[in-house]
Design a protein around this motif. Structure first.
Motif, PDB file in Angstrom:
ATOM      1  N   LYS A 231      46.386  33.307  34.766  1.00  0.00           N
ATOM      2  CA  LYS A 231      46.986  32.315  33.880  1.00  0.00           C
ATOM      3  C   LYS A 231      46.325  30.949  34.063  1.00  0.00           C
ATOM      4  CE  LYS A 231      49.946  35.100  32.000  1.00  0.00           C
ATOM      5  NZ  LYS A 231      49.871  35.448  30.564  1.00  0.00           N
ATOM      6  N   PHE A 232      46.018  30.599  35.318  1.00  0.00           N
ATOM      7  CA  PHE A 232      45.339  29.326  35.575  1.00  0.00           C
ATOM      8  C   PHE A 232      43.975  29.278  34.894  1.00  0.00           C
ATOM      9  CE2 PHE A 232      47.593  28.836  39.977  1.00  0.00           C
ATOM     10  CZ  PHE A 232      48.799  28.601  39.328  1.00  0.00           C
ATOM     11  N   ALA A 233      43.325  30.435  34.817  1.00  0.00           N
ATOM     12  CA  ALA A 233      41.991  30.484  34.214  1.00  0.00           C
ATOM     13  C   ALA A 233      42.016  30.073  32.749  1.00  0.00           C
ATOM     14  CB  ALA A 233      41.416  31.884  34.361  1.00  0.00           C
ATOM     15  N   LEU A 234      43.176  30.168  32.110  1.00  0.00           N
ATOM     16  CA  LEU A 234      43.298  29.786  30.702  1.00  0.00           C
ATOM     17  C   LEU A 234      43.302  28.275  30.521  1.00  0.00           C
ATOM     18  CD1 LEU A 234      46.074  32.353  29.641  1.00  0.00           C
ATOM     19  CD2 LEU A 234      43.583  32.568  29.382  1.00  0.00           C
ATOM     20  N   VAL A 235      43.533  27.545  31.610  1.00  0.00           N
ATOM     21  CA  VAL A 235      43.571  26.081  31.526  1.00  0.00           C
ATOM     22  C   VAL A 235      42.733  25.459  32.643  1.00  0.00           C
ATOM     23  CG1 VAL A 235      45.710  25.690  30.250  1.00  0.00           C
ATOM     24  CG2 VAL A 235      45.819  26.265  32.676  1.00  0.00           C
ATOM     25  N   GLY A 236      41.528  25.944  32.798  1.00  0.00           N
ATOM     26  CA  GLY A 236      40.575  25.317  33.708  1.00  0.00           C
ATOM     27  C   GLY A 236      40.466  25.934  35.072  1.00  0.00           C
ATOM     28  N   GLY A 237      41.230  26.993  35.357  1.00  0.00           N
ATOM     29  CA  GLY A 237      41.130  27.635  36.662  1.00  0.00           C
ATOM     30  C   GLY A 237      39.802  28.333  36.853  1.00  0.00           C
ATOM     31  N   GLY A 238      39.314  28.345  38.098  1.00  0.00           N
ATOM     32  CA  GLY A 238      38.028  28.964  38.390  1.00  0.00           C
ATOM     33  C   GLY A 238      38.159  30.401  38.861  1.00  0.00           C
TER      34      GLY A 238
END
Length: 545
Positions: free
Chosen positions: A81-88
């Motif tokens: 989910k973090f990857a959808l808003v800038g997560g690596g």
């Protein structure tokens, strides 16, 4: 009692399948007229997310860690989910197979996972035959760094301990290293916190402290795994250790989310085995009840004389009876029992009824004192660890050996060595009320520390204790499913009765995202970005390789 060989639990074949099935709930949410907002991160910086914790962070389930469970781990699902808003990129120290277990130079030190055997949890190999554990600490550890720094078995102070991943520490007694961290540590002398901080995280999750009370609970409060002290220097006391962990993690400006400690005595590991599993309808037990009551009748007269009638042991011929336990919180009456029996003019005749000479009365009186000095029948206030289900009613070989060394025949020694029936269950199998109180007190104190520390540091906070209480009291509905605390059929807990299923982890993932929304202004919930529990399994197939 001469016919007692093996007392089967009346509920052993049924207690795992008598729970209610997961309730499928038809939920037809009415979508708002306006479109959902686009997902945003708010002020959170997810570019380098690192997760610290224990087995609940690693993805442990069904009493093991394996590839599929790691892929469905709480932090891995969060990272997606973090990857959808800038997560690596989010890396994990993946195991080498889906069997679970760990080997060291070809020899097992941890066993494969549990699977569902039709009535309850069974070992994987009992269904598919022998397997080769391919995760070997001596030959194939993965190379880090790893974003998932969850270490099964870790307590709070272990995260600060240098050498916790040193393979040489596995052979020490007591063990000073953790096989899971051996696979992850950057160097033999590294600590979990140092390896995490070396990655300069921008966002972290910290869920630690469960094992600081759970280890004590899993051991039945027998003293072999004590509760972590509240105070002490960092690396010893919980308060100081937790403060040191959070200070380290936030020193570089990292944001984060923390969770507190659930009430561990509410999990299926402690609520599945009933205190009264001995049924008069059981053909291996029911016919022996008159004989057993005759034997305990002698002891009950002693209890009455000593003015402790509440310790009397009586098995019902019409209802399920409670097992017999050793309650170490009781005054030990061993000497008094021996002396009263030796003073009884009828006791030699009682001894002769077992085929022993009257001259053996002092020996038997002493053995009665040793065995039943702190004995009583269990009550609804006692909790039994899940493994006790396979122990109650079996013959304790060590007890047989001891009684034979005292002069009893093998047959008679066996009759007085039936776990929970003629032999009181040892402390490691039962959590007494006084032990439960110690767990509750420590959990409350630790949770106050976690909440205060999170608030002071401005971190998102997940009340895992409240979530588990809600699950245990009324269940939790998410998507199409209502989760309960029931083992196997409740959907939330895996076969070990301690760790969540993959679907159960999704409940926690969503709660973590809601907490992050509240603190950092993201909108995982409002944007419809929470995880769908129905996309994840409650049980893994025995055929999963």
């Amino acid at each position: 009692m001469k016919n007692i060989k093996y007392i089967l639990l009346a509920s052993a074949a049924t207690f795992l399948v008598s729970c209610n099935d997961i309730e499928d709930v038809d939920i037809n949410p009415v979508e708002a007229a306006a479109e959902r907002p686009a997902l945003i991160a708010g002020s959170a910086n997810f570019s380098n997310y690192v997760a610290l914790g224990n087995s609940l962070t690693a993805g442990f389930t069904d009493n093991a860690l394996f590839i599929a469970s790691q892929q469905n781990s709480l932090p891995n699902l969060l990272s997606q989910k973090f990857a959808l808003v800038g997560g690596g990129t989010f890396t994990q120290p993946l195991m080498n197979d889906n069997f679970g277990g760990i080997a060291l130079q070809g020899s097992r030190i941890l066993q494969p996972r549990l699977v569902f055997g039709g009535a309850g949890p069974v070992s994987l190999e009992s269904l598919i035959g022998p397997v080769t554990i391919t995760t070997d600490l001596a030959i194939n550890n993965p190379t880090g760094p790893f974003n998932n720094m969850g270490v099964p078995g870790a307590k709070s102070y272990h995260l600060l301990a240098p050498g916790y991943g040193n393979i040489a520490g596995l052979s020490l007694n007591p063990r000073q290293a953790n096989p899971y961290f051996v696979r992850m540590a950057s160097t033999p002398n590294a600590s979990v916190i140092a390896d995490a901080m070396a990655q300069a995280p921008t966002f972290f999750s910290l869920w630690i402290g469960n094992n600081d009370v759970l280890g004590y609970a899993l051991s039945g409060g027998d003293g072999s795994d004590p509760i972590t002290p509240v105070d002490g220097p960092p690396g010893v006391g919980f308060n100081q250790t937790y403060a040191a962990l959070v200070a380290s993690l936030t020193a570089g400006g990292a944001q984060g989310v923390v969770a507190n400690i659930p009430n561990v005595t509410s999990i299926p590991h402690f609520t599945t085995v009933p205190y009264n599993p001995l049924s008069p309808l059981n053909p291996s037990f029911g016919p022996l009840i008159p004989t057993l009551n005759g034997v305990f009748g002698q002891l009950n007269q002693v209890f009455a004389f000593l003015q402790v009638p509440e310790r009397s042991i009586v098995f019902s011929q019409t209802a399920a009876s409670a097992v017999v336990v050793k309650d170490e919180s009781l005054v030990n009456l061993s000497t008094q029992i021996r002396d009263v029996l030796n003073g009884s003019p009828t006791f030699p005749a009682f001894v002769q009824s077992f085929g022993l000479p009257a001259q053996a009365a002092p020996l038997v009186a002493n053995l009665f004192g040793v065995i039943y000095g702190q004995a009583r029948q269990a009550t609804a206030g006692d909790l039994f660890v899940l493994p006790s289900s396979s122990i109650i009613g079996t013959v304790n070989a060590s007890s047989v050996e001891f009684l034979m060394s005292q002069g009893l025949s093998a047959a008679l020694a066996g009759q007085f060595s039936v776990e929970g029936v003629s032999l009181p269950l040892a402390d490691k199998w039962v959590l007494l009320p006084i032990e439960q109180a110690a767990i509750a007190s420590a959990t409350s104190t630790f949770n106050a520390t976690i909440a205060a520390t999170a608030n002071q540091a401005g971190l998102a906070f997940v009340d895992a204790n409240e979530i588990l209480n809600r699950l245990a009291t009324r269940g939790i509905t998410s998507g199409k499913f209502t989760f309960t605390e029931n083992l196997v059929t409740g959907g939330a807990f895996s076969l070990d009765g301690v760790h969540p299923t993959a679907r159960g982890y999704t409940l926690l993932v969503n709660e973590f995202m809601k907490a992050i929304d509240a603190t950092y202004g993201s909108n995982f919930e409002a944007s419809g970005s929470l995880v769908d529990p129905g996309a994840y399994p409650t049980n893994y197939s025995p055929g999963l390789r």
